[in-house]
Design a protein around this motif. Sequence first.
Motif, mmCIF file in Angstrom:
data_model
loop_
_atom_site.group_PDB
_atom_site.id
_atom_site.type_symbol
_atom_site.label_atom_id
_atom_site.label_comp_id
_atom_site.label_asym_id
_atom_site.label_seq_id
_atom_site.Cartn_x
_atom_site.Cartn_y
_atom_site.Cartn_z
ATOM 1 N N ARG A 15 -4.201 27.986 -33.824
ATOM 2 C CA ARG A 15 -3.654 28.580 -32.612
ATOM 3 C C ARG A 15 -4.536 28.279 -31.400
ATOM 4 O O ARG A 15 -4.064 27.935 -30.320
ATOM 5 N N LYS A 16 -5.853 28.395 -31.583
ATOM 6 C CA LYS A 16 -6.785 28.106 -30.496
ATOM 7 C C LYS A 16 -6.672 26.651 -30.048
ATOM 8 O O LYS A 16 -6.696 26.338 -28.858
ATOM 9 N N ARG A 18 -4.034 24.712 -30.285
ATOM 10 C CA ARG A 18 -2.774 24.538 -29.556
ATOM 11 C C ARG A 18 -2.894 25.060 -28.130
ATOM 12 O O ARG A 18 -2.414 24.439 -27.185
ATOM 13 N N LEU A 19 -3.544 26.204 -27.962
ATOM 14 C CA LEU A 19 -3.718 26.771 -26.622
ATOM 15 C C LEU A 19 -4.568 25.859 -25.737
ATOM 16 O O LEU A 19 -4.274 25.659 -24.557
ATOM 17 N N ARG A 23 -3.340 24.139 -22.237
ATOM 18 C CA ARG A 23 -4.086 24.295 -20.990
ATOM 19 C C ARG A 23 -4.444 22.934 -20.402
ATOM 20 O O ARG A 23 -4.364 22.718 -19.195
#
Length: 160
Positions: A15-16, A18-19, A23
């Motif tokens: 998840r990190k 992908r974020l 960004r």
Amino acid sequence: MEESVGRLQAEALRRKDRLKALRGKQLQNKTDGEPENKKVLEDEEEIKHRELKLRNYVPQDEVLQQRQMPQAKPASVEEKVKDQLEAAKLAPVIEEVDLANLAPRKPDWDLKRDVAKKLEKLEKRTQRAIAELIRERLQGQADSLAAAVESAKQEEDDSD
């Protein structure tokens, strides 16, 4: 139990990542995706903001004298003071005291106000229902009156 914790940590790491990727894309879109005319407009705005306005300084150079602002004239304060003085005058004291204004309102005054429209509708419906009941009674009496007249005629015919 330990397997589920490891799995949750792995999902959190994905998840990190992908974020971070999202960004990065957003930052690229902001810098690369701006249209050329928007960049030109921003440059023009920066030039406008850099323009000197000389209010209190009297320049000696002719070029700078063109940028000098005209002297500001102070606003008339007399009219504002007159308005404030008139507003400050005391209003005449009311000689008579209205007891209705002094008495506290009943605790249910707001309920009555809110329900008033609904009560009007119900009042109309009640009047219609009463009128309909009266019509039915009159028709019933007319039918019974007609039946009484017919029975009276039959009795006369039978007695003849």
